[in-house]
Design a protein around this motif. Structure first.
Motif, short mmCIF file in Angstrom:
data_model
loop_
_atom_site.label_atom_id
_atom_site.label_comp_id
_atom_site.label_asym_id
_atom_site.label_seq_id
_atom_site.Cartn_x
_atom_site.Cartn_y
_atom_site.Cartn_z
N ARG A 114 36.89 33.61 38.94
CA ARG A 114 38.00 32.70 38.64
C ARG A 114 39.36 33.28 39.00
N GLU A 153 30.70 41.96 37.17
CA GLU A 153 31.95 41.67 36.48
C GLU A 153 31.68 40.99 35.14
N THR A 209 32.66 42.69 31.59
CA THR A 209 33.58 41.98 30.68
C THR A 209 32.92 41.80 29.31
N THR A 268 28.35 28.29 29.57
CA THR A 268 27.69 27.97 30.85
C THR A 268 28.29 28.76 32.01
N GLY A 269 29.45 29.40 31.79
CA GLY A 269 30.15 30.06 32.90
C GLY A 269 29.54 31.42 33.23
N ASN A 270 30.17 32.09 34.17
CA ASN A 270 29.63 33.39 34.59
C ASN A 270 29.63 34.37 33.43
N VAL A 271 30.80 34.56 32.80
CA VAL A 271 30.85 35.50 31.68
C VAL A 271 30.02 34.95 30.51
N GLY A 299 31.13 22.33 27.65
CA GLY A 299 31.96 21.15 27.87
C GLY A 299 31.29 19.82 27.64
N ARG A 356 25.56 20.47 28.64
CA ARG A 356 25.84 21.87 28.97
C ARG A 356 25.64 22.75 27.73
N ARG A 360 32.33 21.32 22.97
CA ARG A 360 33.58 21.84 22.42
C ARG A 360 34.54 20.75 21.94
N ILE A 394 39.51 36.34 26.50
CA ILE A 394 39.45 36.86 27.88
C ILE A 394 40.01 35.86 28.88
N LEU A 417 41.73 29.16 29.65
CA LEU A 417 41.42 27.87 30.29
C LEU A 417 41.90 26.68 29.45
N GLU A 458 42.52 41.13 26.38
CA GLU A 458 42.54 42.24 27.35
C GLU A 458 41.88 41.80 28.65
N THR A 459 42.32 42.42 29.74
CA THR A 459 41.64 42.17 31.01
C THR A 459 40.89 43.42 31.43
N LEU A 460 39.71 43.19 31.94
CA LEU A 460 38.90 44.30 32.45
C LEU A 460 39.60 45.00 33.62
N HIS A 507 29.23 24.15 37.65
CA HIS A 507 28.23 25.19 37.88
C HIS A 507 27.77 25.79 36.56
#
Ligand code: NAP
Length: 370
Positions: free
Chosen positions: A50, A162, A166, A195-198, A218, A222, A237, A282, A285, A307-309, A362
């Motif tokens: 993202r 990633e 994370t 459902t997302g990557n993380v 969402g 999902r 959500r 993290i 959105l 925080e960001t990785l 996705h």
């Protein structure tokens, strides 16, 4: 070698620059030499993330000093090693976390953030650890034509690095989960954007670490995907989060909430935390600004981290990678954590991959194959 860049950061008149979409360009660049403590990886697959998508549209500024080339994780073969690197040798199959540069034919990585592939052999047609097709938006043609037994394990690793780093940073280092599942018995982890990557990775890791896992997504459909991935229960959500968490945990609440939503769920997250709970933000959105109920935070000893990785010190990222190799890669090999590939695209089609991420239907993550 080809490198993928944000169009606005290139000079379009430069003959080395080839525009491949409204926001992206492939740039011919010199092959870099690995410096001390670095390796050069011939990239087989790079994860689509993202931050890259937002950066290419001018909506995200990477940390100062990040490479101009996009891509935060890759998998491939060691092409050469710099001075002082003893662990890796030319031809080793590896994956790596990088601060940029993964979407290219070759990528430099710091030795401490290079790991072996979690899976060395993965048959995309047969292996249950490989999960295409959770999503109607998956590009099945791309999956079928591009992924072979030889490349599937690299694509799986590229999207896992990633997301799992994370997850580890936020659930274990920040949230205080133990790598030993027995220590986490009864702990409740709530994952937004399951459902997302993380999210899809965090659900699986938290479950494999012995936690009770709740998730949000969402839509009801999902949310069901989150349950298939291992969540005990999942919520659309749009529905009432504190009521859901209360119904699932009684008066306990969630010990850790991993939030990609930011302000979108912040007030409800604070209401849903258990005593001494941690909200790990993290992503943003759902928005960037919210009010904080400090009385509730104080009376229940709550913490909020954001925080960001990518901007963690190198030693923290190296420690996270070490933990992945020690604790998470065995879970992947046992099939307890399965990378979810939403689609696989040639590097030249990076713009389509980015569009697919923005489209948001996705499950899991997309990978690019240079
Ligand atoms: N801080 C860090 O170190 C770090 C590291 C990696 C990623 N991130 C950030 O974390 C976020 C998620 O990354 P990702 O790679 O998992 O992205 P992703 O694969 O695109 O997944 C995002 C997920 O968020 C959900 N979502 C979309 N809009 C939402 C909203 N308004 N509120 C709550 N959920 C929403 C979507 O679920 P539905 O489609 O089901 O709605 C989607 O599954 C991104 O903002 C990314 O930049 C941060």
């Amino acid at each position: 070698m080809r490198t993928l860049s944000t169009l606005s950061e290139t000079c379009p008149e430069d003959p080395a620059v080839r525009r491949i979409g409204p926001h992206l360009a492939l740039v011919d660049a010199a092959v870099p030499e690995p410096g001390p403590g670095q390796v050069l990886i011939r990239v087989v697959a790079a994860g689509v993330n993202r931050a890259d998508v937002a950066q290419s549209r001018g909506r995200y500024v990477p940390p100062a000093g990040s490479p101009l080339t996009l891509g935060l994780a890759c998998a491939g073969m060691i092409a050469s090693v710099g001075p002082g690197v003893s662990r890796w040798h030319e031809g080793d199959a590896v994956c790596a976390l990088v601060a940029g540069g993964a979407c290219a034919d070759l990528c430099l990585a710091d030795d401490g953030e290079v790991m072996p592939l979690p899976l060395t052999d993965l048959d995309p047609a047969q292996d249950p650890r490989y999960h295409p097709g959770f999503s109607a938006a998956s590009d099945e043609d791309a999956l079928q034509t591009r992924l072979t037994r030889g490349t599937a394990a690299f694509a799986a690793a590229a999207i896992l690095v990633e997301a799992s780093a994370t997850t580890w940073l936020n659930l274990v280092r920040i949230g205080g989960l133990s790598p030993a599942p027995a220590d986490n018995e009864g702990r409740v982890v709530l994952v937004h954007g399951g459902t997302g990557n993380v999210g899809s990775t965090a659900i699986q890791i938290a479950r494999a670490l012995g936690c009770r896992v709740l998730a949000t997504a969402g839509s009801p459909e999902r949310a069901l995907v989150c349950v298939k991935l291992g969540a005990e229960a999942a919520l659309d959500r749009a529905d009432d989060l504190p009521a859901f968490v209360r119904a699932q945990t009684g008066r306990h609440g969630a010990d850790i909430i991993l939030s990609v939503s930011g302000a979108g769920s912040f007030a409800d997250d604070v209401k849903s935390l258990a005593n001494h709970g941690t909200l790990a933000v993290i992503g943003l959105l759902g928005g960037t600004r919210s009010e904080i109920d400090l009385e509730r935070m104080l009376s229940r000893n709550l913490s909020v981290h954001a925080e960001t990785l990518r901007s963690q010190p190198e030693q923290v990222k190296a420690a996270v990678c070490d933990a992945l190799e020690t604790h998470v890669w065995p879970l992947v090999r046992r099939g307890l954590v399965r990378p979810v590939l939403a689609g696989v695209w040639p590097l030249e089609e990076a713009a389509r991959a980015h569009e697919a991420v923005l489209h948001g239907e996705h499950v899991g993550a997309h990978a690019l194959l240079p």
